[in-house]
Design an enzyme around this catalytic site. Structure first.
Site, PDB file in Angstrom:
ATOM      1  N   GLU A  90      53.397  39.263  36.083  1.00 48.19           N
ATOM      2  CA  GLU A  90      53.370  37.997  35.331  1.00 48.19           C
ATOM      3  C   GLU A  90      54.092  36.921  36.139  1.00 48.19           C
ATOM      4  OE1 GLU A  90      54.369  38.409  31.143  1.00 48.19           O
ATOM      5  OE2 GLU A  90      54.857  36.279  31.058  1.00 48.19           O
ATOM      6  N   LYS A 286      59.905  41.198  23.804  1.00 47.66           N
ATOM      7  CA  LYS A 286      59.000  41.353  24.958  1.00 47.66           C
ATOM      8  C   LYS A 286      59.527  40.541  26.134  1.00 47.66           C
ATOM      9  CE  LYS A 286      55.131  40.360  27.490  1.00 47.66           C
ATOM     10  NZ  LYS A 286      54.946  39.313  28.510  1.00 47.66           N
ATOM     11  N   ASP A 302      61.766  55.035  34.455  1.00 43.23           N
ATOM     12  CA  ASP A 302      60.678  55.211  33.492  1.00 43.23           C
ATOM     13  C   ASP A 302      60.725  54.078  32.461  1.00 43.23           C
ATOM     14  OD1 ASP A 302      59.023  55.977  31.423  1.00 43.23           O
ATOM     15  OD2 ASP A 302      59.659  58.070  31.417  1.00 43.23           O
ATOM     16  N   HIS A 399      54.746  27.961  32.780  1.00 44.54           N
ATOM     17  CA  HIS A 399      53.806  29.071  32.934  1.00 44.54           C
ATOM     18  C   HIS A 399      52.576  28.657  33.716  1.00 44.54           C
ATOM     19  CE1 HIS A 399      54.543  32.631  30.069  1.00 44.54           C
ATOM     20  NE2 HIS A 399      55.668  32.212  30.591  1.00 44.54           N
TER      21      HIS A 399
HETATM   22  C1  MEV Z   1      56.095  35.769  27.890  1.00 45.76           C
HETATM   23  O1  MEV Z   1      55.853  36.808  28.776  1.00 45.76           O
HETATM   24  C2  MEV Z   1      57.398  35.977  27.170  1.00 45.76           C
HETATM   25  C3  MEV Z   1      57.738  34.944  26.099  1.00 45.76           C
HETATM   26  O2  MEV Z   1      56.660  34.876  25.162  1.00 45.76           O
HETATM   27  C4  MEV Z   1      58.998  35.419  25.420  1.00 45.76           C
HETATM   28  C5  MEV Z   1      59.394  34.630  24.203  1.00 45.76           C
HETATM   29  O3  MEV Z   1      58.530  34.043  23.527  1.00 45.76           O
HETATM   30  O4  MEV Z   1      60.609  34.634  23.895  1.00 45.76           O
HETATM   31  C6  MEV Z   1      57.893  33.579  26.695  1.00 45.76           C
END
Ligand code: MEV
Length: 447
Positions: A90, A286, A302, A399
């Protein structure tokens, strides 16, 4: 696979074939057989011995799947500087980790402490005999099991680890006759999965023998039925706590339109939302795993086990929630993360994979505890970067800027076109269609 060739099939003995033959079979399923072989072979390592190492990590290997290996500099954890290795596809994760690391390097760095390193394994069994007799003989059983596992634990014990405790857990309120032997382990610098599972299987076999041979159980039907023996990837006592803190006034320059106070309050609210709403918590966590997984992969750990433990820990109070939290006290802003991280720095892939070995060298060959602290700092850094963007300019600007190269590559942009696009999109919004239009204009102007 092409539509025409899509059919139901079973390949017998595939795993026994040599690599070239496996590749041939896969290619035969495709329309473009020659290109398929060429493509997959083009990712083979030129050094045959090195390629063999990669082939043997897994099974039925026909090629290597590349994922970028990046470095996030300026990570200061407990006053020590690190270059963090990150393996991730990413585009914005390394940039986010780096910008947070840079910011916090000027505000005291990351602090971290280990809250425990205990890992758990379980033997699940049914006990159909007299419970009192089981209870009565348990101390003797424990001694017997320790004795029987000695040949497996000796080496680990010489390194200061081994079996810490063996407990009997009565689970009959959930399933009839169901019990567990819960074994806790210290696996020192190794992740320890093989060690734990070997101990557990030995314990299960030995238990059956113990009950068959011991007089008070003799003559009865088989009292003990082993269901399974396996480590638990939930490691709430293999825990690290990591935090950053600063004066709220130090957050003044984070955003042009917000004071440090406003930023801190909005940031805290964003984290609070992740604390109370599982939809937001999942995305929030995430973002933490963006960093942690990338370090886990780069160091040969892992990441599936780490993720599984983290998500269970996030639900420990009955509902899925944020793994990180904010405290604002008077003029102090504190952002912290508490997460189980069962990581290793010896054994397994850590020394076999040349780049995992390199990652650990780049980190100064840390102990497992030190690696837990580094990885959690990277997770917290990514979390900080994500929330900082979300409560200020939004994440898409950053992004899409990072994604620009992917879009340009998608349109097979030349080196010169890429250079012009990067200049143009410094001041313009990146989207798939805006990049496409930019390239169309550029290409028609130069015709
Ligand atoms: C993207 O990989 C991760 C985010 O969505 C995390 C978040 O929203 O806190 C930017």
């Amino acid at each position: 696979m092409s539509e025409g060739k899509k059919r139901k099939f079973i390949l017998k003995g595939f795993s026994k074939l040599i690599k070239e033959d496996k590749l041939k079979i896969v290619a035969e399923m495709m329309d473009n057989q020659v290109e398929t072989v060429e493509l997959l072979k083009s990712f083979w390592h030129k050094d045959v011995e090195r390629q063999k190492v990669f082939d043997e990590f897994s099974e039925n290997t026909i090629s290597n799947f590349y994922i970028p290996y990046g470095v996030a500099p300026n990570f200061i954890v407990n006053d020590k500087s690190y270059l963090a290795p990150l393996v991730i596809e990413e585009s914005s994760v390394v940039a986010a980790a780096s910008s947070s690391a840079r910011f916090w390097s000027e505000h005291g760095g990351f602090k971290a402490e280990i809250k425990g390193v205990v890992k758990i394994g379980q033997v699940h069994f049914l006990w159909e005999g007299d419970y009192k007799k089981l209870q009565f003989s348990f101390d003797e059983l424990k001694m017997f099991l320790r004795e029987r596992t000695k040949n497996i634990t000796a080496k680990m014990e010489s390194r200061g680890g081994g079996i810490l405790n063996i407990e009997l857990v009565d689970m009959r309120d959930k399933i009839d006759n169901y019990f567990q032997i819960k074994v806790s382990f210290d696996t020192r610098d190794s992740m320890g999965a093989n060690f734990i599972n070997s101990c557990l299987e030995e314990i299960a076999n030995s238990m059956e023998n113990f009950f068959l041979e011991k007089d008070i159980f003799k003559g009865k039907e088989k009292n003990c039925k082993i269901i399974m023996s396996i480590l638990s990837n939930y490691t709430p006592d293999c825990l690290v706590r990591t935090w950053v803190n600063c004066k709220i006034s130090e957050l003044d320059n984070i955003d042009n339109d917000m004071s440090g106070d406003e930023f801190a309050e909005k940031f805290k609210l964003a984290v609070k939302i992740a604390e109370i709403d599982p939809y937001r918590a999942t995305t929030h966590n995430k973002g933490i795993f963006n960093g942690i997984d990338a370090v886990a992969i780069a160091t040969g750990n892992d990441f599936r086990a780490i993720e599984a433990a983290g998500h269970t820990y996030a639900s420990k109070d009955g509902a899925y929630s944020s793994l990180s939290h904010v405290q604002i006290e008077e003029d102090n802003f504190k952002f912290y993360l508490e997460i189980p991280l069962a990581m290793g720095t010896v054994g397994g892939l850590t020394s076999l994979h040349p780049l995992a070995k390199h990652s650990l060298q780049m980190l100064g060959n840390p102990s497992a505890e030190e690696l837990m602290m580094i990885a959690s700092a990277v997770g917290l850094a990514n979390n900080f970067a994500a929330i900082r963007s979300l409560v200020t300019k939004g994440i898409q600007i950053g992004h899409m800027k990072m994604h620009l190269m992917n879009i340009l590559n998608n349109f097979k942009a030349t080196k010169d076109e890429k250079k012009k696009a990067v200049e143009h999109f410094m001041a313009h919004k990146v989207s798939f269609s805006s990049v496409e239009q930019f390239l169309l204009n550029l290409r028609s102007a130069t015709k």
